[in-house]
Scaffold this active site. Structure first.
Site, PDB file in Angstrom:
ATOM      1  N   GLU B  50       0.820  -1.217   0.000  1.00 42.03           N
ATOM      2  CA  GLU B  50       0.000   0.000   0.000  1.00 42.03           C
ATOM      3  C   GLU B  50       0.852   1.264   0.000  1.00 42.03           C
ATOM      4  OE1 GLU B  50      -0.566  -2.576   2.011  1.00 42.03           O
ATOM      5  OE2 GLU B  50      -2.672  -3.169   1.823  1.00 42.03           O
ATOM      6  N   PHE B 112     -11.774  -6.870  13.599  1.00 45.32           N
ATOM      7  CA  PHE B 112     -10.681  -7.373  12.780  1.00 45.32           C
ATOM      8  C   PHE B 112     -10.321  -6.340  11.706  1.00 45.32           C
ATOM      9  CE2 PHE B 112      -9.214  -9.772   8.988  1.00 45.32           C
ATOM     10  CZ  PHE B 112      -8.001 -10.190   9.517  1.00 45.32           C
ATOM     11  N   GLN B 113      -9.061  -6.073  11.572  1.00 47.10           N
ATOM     12  CA  GLN B 113      -8.534  -5.082  10.627  1.00 47.10           C
ATOM     13  C   GLN B 113      -9.188  -3.710  10.786  1.00 47.10           C
ATOM     14  OE1 GLN B 113      -8.364  -6.849   6.617  1.00 47.10           O
ATOM     15  NE2 GLN B 113      -6.313  -7.599   7.140  1.00 47.10           N
ATOM     16  N   LYS B 162     -17.554  -0.473   5.322  1.00 47.72           N
ATOM     17  CA  LYS B 162     -18.031  -1.490   4.389  1.00 47.72           C
ATOM     18  C   LYS B 162     -19.538  -1.392   4.139  1.00 47.72           C
ATOM     19  CE  LYS B 162     -17.971  -6.310   3.271  1.00 47.72           C
ATOM     20  NZ  LYS B 162     -17.628  -7.667   3.624  1.00 47.72           N
ATOM     21  N   MET B 477      24.466   8.776   3.298  1.00 52.53           N
ATOM     22  CA  MET B 477      24.344  10.098   3.903  1.00 52.53           C
ATOM     23  C   MET B 477      24.553  10.014   5.410  1.00 52.53           C
ATOM     24  SD  MET B 477      24.060  13.230   3.381  1.00 52.53           S
ATOM     25  CE  MET B 477      23.232  13.858   1.917  1.00 52.53           C
TER      26      MET B 477
END
Lengths: 168, 581
Positions: B50, B112-113, B162, B477
């Site tokens: 993602e 969940f999630q 949802k 760096m």
């Protein structure tokens, strides 16, 4: 410098978090914050007491204005205004002290809103100085509980007013 | 017409003119992905992470100037977008990120999630929304695009539970967007624009400092006119590269921590700084109290909070869109009878002197590849016409120093947040936005490993992105700072095991090339440019000892630069001398 800032916001969930998050995220401090609906239920008003030099206060007002849900910001430092705060204070003076404590409350135009065998609860309204003076005088009378609302402020007649309509 | 939430979302995206979406499916966005399955006019590019999706949308936005769009699932899908969103936020890039959310009935249950992504992204989005009622969906999408792309652009997140995407309602397209509390100011104040013009007329040693705002506002033409009319030398911030032609005689290159000697000296000695679409961040100003001490400051920006955020005094602030404000200033200036050539003669001669005294340089070596040489070669071979993305660190600075950007939207780099792993997915987004362009990602061996999984995305979409890995086996760096300021104690910057990037590329079905000697560099780049149907990894084995110079140590004033060994004797920098910012 202490500033009283009024923020007119959309009355939506999460707006308070946006404002308080802005202060914490940028290291600005909040001394007191009060929130309530305005006459228009779609709009809330927040009164924030904060401290900072001119550069910080300028950033605070600009950053507040930048939030999408903020409709208007007023720094009362620049505006003639009236400020008030309410305090509820519960004291438990000794029997001998009770008359004196009540007299003091009366002088400050305090109202006794609850009374029991051992305690009084006094409601007092005023500006910061008055409240501080009163609290100082109550200290000898055994303060048991103390709550304050945080300040609210309103502009005096004839100066820039906080409109609930959007001014574009 | 009654439509499902998912259908409404997709219909709104189409009406907003979206052609490409970057995304990754998951449980609570199944309804949306199901609609996208049959959708012909919207292409979903499946990334492999993602974070990659958001960076790709960001790269797409930077190249095209349109909002980039990403759709991901709830919980980990949503939290994985945070770095990408914060990157876009710092660099003012318009994005609309749609995250799925658990059904409204479960919000707050630790389902969940479930993640409170609206809470998590509140400080790193321009605005965000949780759509609780399907009737608000179309309006919310419309507002999201409006907010993302107007004023100072930025990422906007829409959290879509949802049950909202699965529900249905009458679809009403809001023709007009009006948000009473959001009215960005595009027109500059007339009096202030006049003041700004007066400052330019009065100044004897002016410098234009151009930032990302010039590119966002599409004001390169006006900027060039201003510089040429007033004969004003121009320096760019990292974000401003490409906003003014790097090959122009008046260009001094980048300023700041790794800016050119000329740009930093010019700023420090100027009597007027005209900051255009910049925010005077710490990498540019160095120690603020010693920044451009003798200069008056004109600051043009669309975001009022940028003005006087870091600098204490700004003589002429102008809030407005850079293009409009520059047009206004130009109008005032054209009335001036000033003989610019004569007035600026001494100052421009001084600028030329600084330029020739200490140009950007490095010592070429016949045996070992110098990383700067690779960037120079890429510049030479692409004739400066490629789109260059970078990762973060030394690779980024060398890409900024040794490639001259003549056109806006050809330089993509994570300037504000400094996100390693940005460049490769951004290059993928850029290539999709501009299929005909030559797109490079100039990377380090550390950064490329942060989103290396996107090789699959590039391979499957046949994207000929060219990844030039300046492989020094170090987090260069950070190692440079350790060498200069931490007594050469290389704590955890040696990457020891670096994968064989040629084999990695080939394992994914991409092309892999390697250059180990300076004479291999050009053939490898030319070979890579011939590949048109898949990505290429070019593994340049470079000198690990190279450092980015000049360097202004953190907390120093920007004229307190350290240079490489060649010109000055290497000076051990005593960090106790510094007030570290």
């Amino acid at each position: 410098m202490k500033h009283t800032i009024s923020v007119l916001v959309e009355n939506k969930f999460g707006v308070l978090a946006r404002i308080s998050g802005l202060f914490s995220g940028r290291g600005f401090n909040i001394e007191s914050l009060s929130v309530g609906e305005t006459i228009d239920p779609q709009i809330s008003i927040m009164t924030i007491i904060t401290r900072g030099d001119d550069q910080i206060i300028e950033q605070i007002t600009k950053q507040l204005n930048k939030l999408i849900d903020v409709i208007k910001v007023i720094d009362f430092m620049e505006v003639e205004h009236v400020e008030r705060e309410m305090v509820l204070i519960k004291i438990a003076p000794s029997k001998n002290d009770r008359p004196e404590a009540l007299r003091t409350a009366e002088i400050f135009r305090g109202r006794i809103v609850d009374s029991g065998h051992k305690t009084f609860t006094i409601e007092i309204t005023g500006d910061e100085k008055k409240i501080e003076a009163f609290v100082e005088l109550m200290k000898p009378y055994n303060i048991i509980e103390f709550v304050r609302t945080g300040k609210v402020a309103i502009a005096r007649e004839g100066v820039k007013k906080i409109s609930i309509k959007n001014d574009q | 017409m009654k439509m499902s939430g998912a259908e409404i979302l997709v219909e709104c995206l189409k009406r907003e003119g979206v052609k490409h979406i970057f995304g990754y499916p998951g449980g609570v966005v199944l309804n949306i992905f199901d609609i996208l399955y049959d959708e012909k006019s919207l292409e979903l590019i499946l990334t492999r992470h993602e974070q990659g999706a958001v960076h790709a949308a960001d790269g797409y936005a930077r190249v095209s100037g349109k909002a980039g769009v990403a759709i991901v699932t709830s919980g980990p899908g949503a939290t994985n977008t945070v770095t990408g969103i914060a990157t876009a936020y710092m660099d003012s890039i318009p994005l609309v990120v749609v995250t799925g959310q658990v059904p409204t009935s479960l919000i707050g249950n630790d389902a969940f999630q479930e993640a409170d992504i609206v809470g998590i992204t509140r400080p790193c989005t321009k605005h965000n929304f949780l759509v609780k009622d399907i009737n608000d969906l179309a309006k919310t999408v419309r507002e999201a695009f409006h907010i993302a792309t107007t004023g100072r652009p930025g990422p906007v997140l829409i959290d879509l539970p949802k049950d909202v995407s699965a529900g249905s309602c009458e679809f009403i397209w809001p023709e007009e967007v009006k948000i009473r509390s959001y009215n960005p100011k595009y027109e500059g104040n007339k009096w202030q624009m006049k003041q700004a013009a007066d400052e330019i007329v009065k100044a004897r040693k002016p410098v234009i400092m151009a930032g990302g705002g010039v590119i966002i506002s599409d004001a390169s033409k006006e900027l060039k006119q201003l510089a040429e009319l007033g004969k004003i030398p121009v320096t760019m911030t990292l974000m401003g590269l490409g906003g003014f032609p790097g090959t122009h005689k008046l260009s001094m290159g980048m300023l700041g921590m790794h800016g050119t000697y000329c740009a930093n000296m010019a700023v420090q000695n100027a009597d007027l700084i005209i900051g255009i679409g910049v925010r005077f961040d710490d990498r540019v100003t160095g120690r603020t109290k010693d920044f451009a001490k003798g200069a008056r400051i004109v600051h043009i920006d669309i975001d009022p909070t940028s003005i006087k955020k870091t600098l204490e005094k700004v003589e002429v602030p102008v809030v407005g869109d850079v293009k409009n404000v520059l047009t206004g200033i130009l109008k005032n200036l054209k009335e001036s009878k000033e003989q610019w050539g004569a007035v600026r003669k001494a100052w421009l001669a001084q600028i030329e002197k600084w330029k020739s005294e200490k140009p950007l340089e490095y010592e070429h070596d016949a045996k070992i590849i110098k990383p700067q040489f690779v960037v120079e070669k890429i510049y030479e071979i692409t004739k400066g016409e490629a789109v260059i993305c970078t990762e973060v660190g030394q690779n980024q600075m060398w890409a900024a120093q040794f490639y001259k950007y003549d056109k806006p939207r050809t330089w993509l780099s994570s300037g504000g947040l400094g996100t390693m792993g940005y460049g490769f997915p951004a290059a993928i987004g850029a290539q999709i936005a501009k299929p005909g362009a030559t797109v490079f990602d100039i990377a380090g061996d550390g950064s490329i490993q942060m989103n290396i999984q996107e090789l699959a995305t590039a391979v499957i979409n046949k994207l000929p992105v060219k990844v030039a890995i300046l492989n020094n086996r170090y987090l260069g760096m950070v190692r440079q700072w350790q060498e200069l300021f931490f007594n050469e104690r290389y704590s955890h910057t040696n990457l020891d095991v670096v994968p064989d990037f040629v084999m990695v590329a080939e394992a994914y079905g991409a092309a892999g090339l390697r250059a180990e000697k300076p004479e291999d560099v050009e053939p490898v780049i030319r070979e890579a440019l011939k590949i048109k149907n898949r990505p290429v990894f070019m593994d340049f084995v470079v000198d690990w000892k190279e450092k980015v110079y000049p360097m202004v140590p953190a907390g120093a004033a920007i004229n307190e630069m350290i240079f490489g060994e060649k010109k000055d004797k290497k000076r051990k920098f005593d960090s106790s001398e510094l007030k570290i910012a």
